[in-house]
Design an enzyme around this catalytic site. Structure first.
Site, PDB file in Angstrom:
ATOM      1  N   ASP A 165      -4.104   3.944   2.740  1.00  0.00           N
ATOM      2  CA  ASP A 165      -5.521   3.639   2.980  1.00  0.00           C
ATOM      3  C   ASP A 165      -5.726   2.183   3.422  1.00  0.00           C
ATOM      4  OD1 ASP A 165      -5.054   2.308   0.635  1.00  0.00           O
ATOM      5  OD2 ASP A 165      -6.698   3.218  -0.502  1.00  0.00           O
ATOM      6  N   ASN A 199      -0.482   4.579  -0.361  1.00  0.00           N
ATOM      7  CA  ASN A 199      -1.120   5.838   0.041  1.00  0.00           C
ATOM      8  C   ASN A 199      -1.784   5.775   1.408  1.00  0.00           C
ATOM      9  OD1 ASN A 199      -3.217   4.220  -0.641  1.00  0.00           O
ATOM     10  ND2 ASN A 199      -4.269   5.690  -1.959  1.00  0.00           N
ATOM     11  N   ASP A 251       0.852  -1.195   0.000  1.00  0.00           N
ATOM     12  CA  ASP A 251       0.000   0.000   0.000  1.00  0.00           C
ATOM     13  C   ASP A 251       0.887   1.244   0.000  1.00  0.00           C
ATOM     14  OD1 ASP A 251      -1.956   1.928   0.389  1.00  0.00           O
ATOM     15  OD2 ASP A 251      -2.043   1.592   2.567  1.00  0.00           O
ATOM     16  N   ASP A 261      -6.061 -11.056 -14.576  1.00  0.00           N
ATOM     17  CA  ASP A 261      -6.948 -12.159 -14.261  1.00  0.00           C
ATOM     18  C   ASP A 261      -8.189 -11.987 -15.130  1.00  0.00           C
ATOM     19  OD1 ASP A 261      -8.339 -14.204 -12.740  1.00  0.00           O
ATOM     20  OD2 ASP A 261      -6.988 -13.717 -11.089  1.00  0.00           O
ATOM     21  N   GLU A 307      -7.649 -21.871 -14.815  1.00  0.00           N
ATOM     22  CA  GLU A 307      -8.029 -22.490 -13.536  1.00  0.00           C
ATOM     23  C   GLU A 307      -8.961 -23.643 -13.880  1.00  0.00           C
ATOM     24  OE1 GLU A 307      -9.891 -21.394  -9.151  1.00  0.00           O
ATOM     25  OE2 GLU A 307     -10.714 -20.419 -10.895  1.00  0.00           O
ATOM     26  N   HIS A 351      -4.343 -17.539  -3.735  1.00  0.00           N
ATOM     27  CA  HIS A 351      -5.229 -16.693  -2.924  1.00  0.00           C
ATOM     28  C   HIS A 351      -6.506 -17.415  -2.482  1.00  0.00           C
ATOM     29  CE1 HIS A 351      -6.945 -16.735  -6.836  1.00  0.00           C
ATOM     30  NE2 HIS A 351      -8.023 -16.137  -6.395  1.00  0.00           N
ATOM     31  N   ASP A 352      -6.720 -18.624  -2.973  1.00  0.00           N
ATOM     32  CA  ASP A 352      -7.906 -19.402  -2.594  1.00  0.00           C
ATOM     33  C   ASP A 352      -7.577 -20.533  -1.630  1.00  0.00           C
ATOM     34  OD1 ASP A 352      -9.615 -17.982  -4.290  1.00  0.00           O
ATOM     35  OD2 ASP A 352      -9.202 -19.311  -5.984  1.00  0.00           O
ATOM     36  N   ASP A 354      -1.963  -1.357  -3.675  1.00  0.00           N
ATOM     37  CA  ASP A 354      -2.309  -0.676  -4.917  1.00  0.00           C
ATOM     38  C   ASP A 354      -1.270  -0.921  -6.001  1.00  0.00           C
ATOM     39  OD1 ASP A 354      -0.264   1.234  -4.038  1.00  0.00           O
ATOM     40  OD2 ASP A 354      -1.824   1.952  -2.659  1.00  0.00           O
ATOM     41  N   ASP A 369      -9.941 -17.341 -14.896  1.00  0.00           N
ATOM     42  CA  ASP A 369     -10.675 -17.676 -13.680  1.00  0.00           C
ATOM     43  C   ASP A 369     -11.862 -18.605 -13.928  1.00  0.00           C
ATOM     44  OD1 ASP A 369     -11.222 -16.827 -10.784  1.00  0.00           O
ATOM     45  OD2 ASP A 369     -13.156 -16.407 -11.735  1.00  0.00           O
TER      46      ASP A 369
HETATM   47  C1  GLC Z   1     -11.848 -18.409  -8.729  1.00  0.00           C
HETATM   48  C2  GLC Z   1     -11.015 -17.421  -7.955  1.00  0.00           C
HETATM   49  C3  GLC Z   1     -11.681 -17.169  -6.640  1.00  0.00           C
HETATM   50  C4  GLC Z   1     -13.036 -16.603  -6.891  1.00  0.00           C
HETATM   51  C5  GLC Z   1     -13.849 -17.467  -7.851  1.00  0.00           C
HETATM   52  C6  GLC Z   1     -14.999 -16.708  -8.414  1.00  0.00           C
HETATM   53  O1  GLC Z   1     -11.889 -19.655  -8.121  1.00  0.00           O
HETATM   54  O2  GLC Z   1      -9.707 -17.854  -7.849  1.00  0.00           O
HETATM   55  O3  GLC Z   1     -10.928 -16.311  -5.824  1.00  0.00           O
HETATM   56  O4  GLC Z   1     -13.726 -16.462  -5.693  1.00  0.00           O
HETATM   57  O5  GLC Z   1     -13.113 -17.912  -8.952  1.00  0.00           O
HETATM   58  O6  GLC Z   1     -14.563 -15.749  -9.329  1.00  0.00           O
HETATM   59 CA    CA Z   2      -3.602   2.005  -1.203  1.00  0.00          CA
END
Ligand code: GLC
Ligand code: CA
Length: 554
Positions: free
Chosen positions: A25, A23, A21, A98, A256, A328-329, A29, A199
């Site tokens: 907040d 700035n 980050d 993405d 994915e 991230h999942d 970013d 995705d």
């Molecule tokens: C994919 C993404 C996940 C998201 C889902 C719906 O699995 O990696 O983070 O919640 O799709 O877009």
């Molecule tokens: Ca920021």
């Protein structure tokens, strides 16, 4: 296999909201990403995948896009994005966006127009059905819980959402929708993107006509997987997308993809596959349960090995899979795949090494390179992730106490990976000067990039060595393209394989706390990597320490 520009690269996933980050907040970013390009370059990264930073209400943290042609102001501006692409290019790096096109946001103008006139042009962009009292069009359960149908505001219809209700599914059967998607992809590729991560793409093809499936839980609903198994013909959409977009730009695309059948591998990632690559999720699926996360279990080292080798055998040299230990999942790989209480530096390096040296394209998820770990959630209040909140509810409904529910679903929470990147041991781990949108993992004083970059024995420096080996002109051909041959497959808590190209490498991990010996039937020429300072030997016998990892040239 025809060689491609991306084959020998190393990729890194950034979750922009939690990366850096600039700035104050509390939200990461694009300027933060720009400021860390040299950090990534130093590590050896070539390809950077950004989780979504398009305009979005952030109901699912950006996986709900309200404008595919704009950047969300919380992440920055289009100028920042252009600058990021240009700065990456200067460093011989590539940016991937993405591509989230199974669904958009309910705040996208297409959806708003569909509400205004459900029988008009935009109504056909979605899956709409007439609302019937006391009855749903189908009994499918959404990935984030509850039925997939929701009332279309201001109308007597309902719309389909396989994810959250703020993520209405786009109707890919409608050629106009597909044209819109291709136009957008090409618009971004014209800007100079390297390509896309794609995705949730297996969801774009629905089994028509939509119908019910056998319920699999008390709620009377059925998992979407049954519908997806039945759906055929996704290939037509995916090859059209490839031909109209990626192919023309020689862009990189990584899907994915779940549940593909072995015979479909060439269609997905073969020479003229739909995608350049796709992720291997075999390990993430193992230990799963139809009942919910509360019933999922931790997988063993032997299972981990089996999953990796299964995928390797399935793919062979038909294409290049993308290998991960986390994203991230998913929870943090080191917390998930190392036995409880054994998440040590040696173990982290071993796991990273075993995964990195597999045949395929290595993806590192932000923080993995410093061995970031799961969060020890004290309260459900600490959780932001919609998926975890739903799974928590499921666990309570199954009769678990709040403490048990938190413990069992916390282990799999997506927020484990979404806590801010740990840059320093200073306030908020150096992620922000403000209040971070999600609590920083309290272990940041122990685990942070600044300290690790200075320490030659750190996890960070070990990743750096792994990357350097992949790029070493002497070994590159073998590490990138060499065949993978498992060895000592039946030995408990040992994962080992050869990589055979113009050289032969032996990759070994002693996947346990205690020592273990292996007997080589041959000598070796050189130790290329070792996560310990020493290697104990006795003739052809190697005595491996707990979690010792080696790459030998033989
Ligand atoms: C994919 C993404 C996940 C998201 C889902 C719906 O699995 O990696 O983070 O919640 O799709 O877009
Ligand atoms: Ca920021």
């Amino acid at each position: 296999m025809i060689k491609k520009w991306w084959n020998d690269k190393v990729a890194y996933q950034i979750y922009p909201k939690s990366f850096c980050d600039t700035n104050g907040d509390g939200i990461g970013d694009l300027r933060g990403v720009i400021s860390k390009l040299d950090y990534l370059k130093d590590l050896g990264v070539d390809i950077v995948w950004l989780s979504p930073c398009y305009k979005s209400p952030l109901a699912d943290q950006g996986y709900d896009i309200s404008d595919y042609y704009d950047i969300d102001p919380r992440f920055g501006t289009m100028e920042d994005m252009d600058e990021l692409i240009a700065e990456a290019k200067k460093r011989d790096m590539y940016i991937l966006m993405d591509l989230v096109v199974n669904h958009c946001s309910d705040e996208h103008e297409w959806f708003k127009k569909a509400c205004e006139d459900p029988d008009g042009k935009y109504g056909k962009y979605f899956y709409l059905r007439d609302k019937k009292e006391g009855e749903l069009p189908t009994n499918w359960r959404s990935y984030f819980g509850g039925p997939v149908w929701e009332d279309l505001p201001g109308t007597n219809k309902q719309y389909l959402h396989v994810f959250h209700k703020k993520q209405p599914d786009l109707n890919w059967e409608n050629q106009e929708v597909r044209e819109e998607v291709y136009k957008n992809i090409n618009w971004w590729l014209d800007k100079g993107l390297g390509g896309f991560r794609i995705d949730a793409i297996i969801n774009i093809k629905k089994a028509l006509p939509l119908h019910d499936y056998e319920p699999d839980r008390e709620d009377g609903l059925s998992s979407i997987h049954k519908m997806l198994e039945e759906a055929t013909g996704i290939g037509e959409f995916l090859s059209e997308m490839r031909d109209r977009t990626f192919k023309k730009y020689d862009a990189f695309s990584v899907g994915e993809v779940f549940n593909e059948k072995p015979e479909e591998i060439p269609d997905f990632i073969g020479e003229n596959g739909y995608f350049s690559s796709m992720f291997d999720f075999n390990e993430t699926i193992c230990g799963g349960s139809d009942k919910g996360w509360y019933d999922c279990r931790k997988i063993t080292p032997d299972e981990y090995k089996k999953c990796c080798f299964e995928t390797q055998a399935k793919i062979g040299d038909q294409g290049m899979v993308s290998n991960i230990i986390e994203n991230h999942d998913e929870p943090r790989g080191v917390s998930r795949y190392l036995p409880d209480g054994e998440c040590t530096e040696a173990g982290k390096k071993m796991l990273g090494g075993l995964n990195f040296m597999l045949r395929g394209l290595p993806f590192i998820y932000q923080g993995q390179e410093i061995g970031m770990e799961n969060v020890e959630f004290q309260s459900i209040e600490q959780v932001d992730d919609i998926s975890t909140l739903d799974e928590y509810k499921v666990a309570l409904e199954a009769g678990l106490s709040p403490e048990e529910a938190l413990k069992s679903v916390g282990r799999f929470s997506r927020d484990n990976a979404r806590t801010p990147m740990q840059w320093t041991d200073g306030a908020n781990a150096g992620f922000t000067s403000g209040k971070p949108w999600l609590e920083v993992n309290s272990n940041y004083t122990r685990i942070n990039a600044e300290a690790q970059m200075k320490d030659p024995d750190s996890v960070w420096n070990f990743y750096k060595k792994l990357i350097a080996l992949r790029k070493d002109p002497e070994y590159k051909e073998t590490v990138v393209y060499g065949a993978l041959k498992p060895v000592w497959e039946d030995v408990h808590n040992l994962m080992a394989y050869y990589r055979k190209g113009d050289r032969t490498l032996l990759v070994v991990g002693n996947y346990q706390k205690g020592p273990q010996s292996i007997e080589l039937s041959h000598g070796y020429k050189k130790v290329l990597l070792n996560n310990y300072h020493e290697l104990s030997e006795n003739g052809n016998k190697l005595i491996l320490q707990g979690y010792q990892f080696l790459v030998l040239e033989v």
